[in-house]
Scaffold this motif. Structure first.
Motif, PDB file in Angstrom:
ATOM      1  N   LYS A  44    -149.911 -53.692 -57.084  1.00  0.00           N
ATOM      2  CA  LYS A  44    -149.202 -52.795 -56.168  1.00  0.00           C
ATOM      3  C   LYS A  44    -149.870 -51.420 -56.137  1.00  0.00           C
ATOM      4  N   ARG A  45    -150.368 -50.959 -57.293  1.00  0.00           N
ATOM      5  CA  ARG A  45    -151.069 -49.670 -57.331  1.00  0.00           C
ATOM      6  C   ARG A  45    -152.352 -49.739 -56.521  1.00  0.00           C
ATOM      7  N   GLU A  47    -152.955 -51.692 -53.918  1.00  0.00           N
ATOM      8  CA  GLU A  47    -152.597 -51.730 -52.505  1.00  0.00           C
ATOM      9  C   GLU A  47    -152.114 -50.365 -52.024  1.00  0.00           C
ATOM     10  N   ALA A  48    -151.397 -49.629 -52.895  1.00  0.00           N
ATOM     11  CA  ALA A  48    -150.953 -48.281 -52.535  1.00  0.00           C
ATOM     12  C   ALA A  48    -152.144 -47.347 -52.349  1.00  0.00           C
ATOM     13  N   SER A 103    -149.639 -55.488 -47.487  1.00  0.00           N
ATOM     14  CA  SER A 103    -149.853 -54.173 -48.089  1.00  0.00           C
ATOM     15  C   SER A 103    -148.571 -53.622 -48.703  1.00  0.00           C
ATOM     16  N   HIS A 104    -148.747 -52.551 -49.446  1.00  0.00           N
ATOM     17  CA  HIS A 104    -147.629 -51.873 -50.104  1.00  0.00           C
ATOM     18  C   HIS A 104    -146.760 -51.107 -49.102  1.00  0.00           C
ATOM     19  N   GLU A 105    -147.268 -50.889 -47.893  1.00  0.00           N
ATOM     20  CA  GLU A 105    -146.529 -50.110 -46.886  1.00  0.00           C
ATOM     21  C   GLU A 105    -145.218 -50.781 -46.479  1.00  0.00           C
ATOM     22  N   ARG A 107    -143.002 -51.922 -48.378  1.00  0.00           N
ATOM     23  CA  ARG A 107    -141.917 -51.423 -49.250  1.00  0.00           C
ATOM     24  C   ARG A 107    -141.338 -50.128 -48.703  1.00  0.00           C
TER      25      ARG A 107
END
Length: 185
Positions: A44-45, A47-48, A103-105, A107
């Motif tokens: 997740k990091r 992807e962020a 992607s993390h977007e 969330r």
């Protein structure tokens, strides 16, 4: 802490932790196109930070084949009705939306959706990229998905009236988990 890496032992590109035997590493591509290996705890990091899973980056980088008219295939009758033709090839738009939804977007969208309600969503194709705009009355975000660059937030604002030209065509939707899709798709 010393910059020592035991020979033959892999490290996570994010946390730099030595990976234990049997632990899985995930392949990512940075915004600059560099390959990196990431542990499960740091996905997740990564992807962020704008890193994209390698398999999605490869699909986005694949050149689009020139469009040719599909050969005529007579639909087969199923239960008295003609069955629709099913196309298995994915368009650049579909690949871009898959990358965005991985992607993390998502969330961010899901969290804001819980607080602010269902957003207005616009998806637009540009010259080799796809733009996703997600808006509420009190906040809006715009991302660009481009081959080799992944998902990048390119604009943000506080009021929907601030969205600059061209005005978005609200042609999409976002589900409870923040994944976007074209309306009716």
């Amino acid at each position: 802490m010393a910059d020592y890496e035991a020979p033959g032992f892999a490290q996570c590109a994010v946390c730099e932790r030595t990976i234990l035997r049997g632990e899985q590493l995930w392949d990512y591509v940075t915004a600059g196109g560099e390959s990196r290996r990431v542990c499960a705890l740091c996905r997740k990091r990564a992807e962020a930070a704008g890193w994209m899973p390698a398999r999605l980056a490869e699909e986005l980088e694949a050149p689009a084949e020139p469009r040719q008219p599909a050969p005529f295939v007579k639909p087969r009758a199923v239960g008295g009705a003609e069955s629709p033709l099913i196309r298995s090839e994915r368009s650049p738009l579909e690949r871009a939306l898959e990358a965005f939804n991985a992607s993390h977007e998502t969330r961010k969208i899901a969290g804001l959706r819980r607080s602010l309600g269902e957003p207005s969503v616009a998806i637009a194709e540009g010259d080799g990229s796809v733009t996703v705009t997600v808006a509420w009355d009190l906040s809006w975000y715009r991302w660009e998905i481009a081959p080799g660059r992944g998902v990048t937030q390119i604009a943000k604002g506080d009021e929907i009236d601030e969205i600059g030209p061209p005005a978005p065509e609200w042609n999409a939707q976002a589900d409870e988990e923040g994944r976007v899709s074209l309306a009716g798709g």
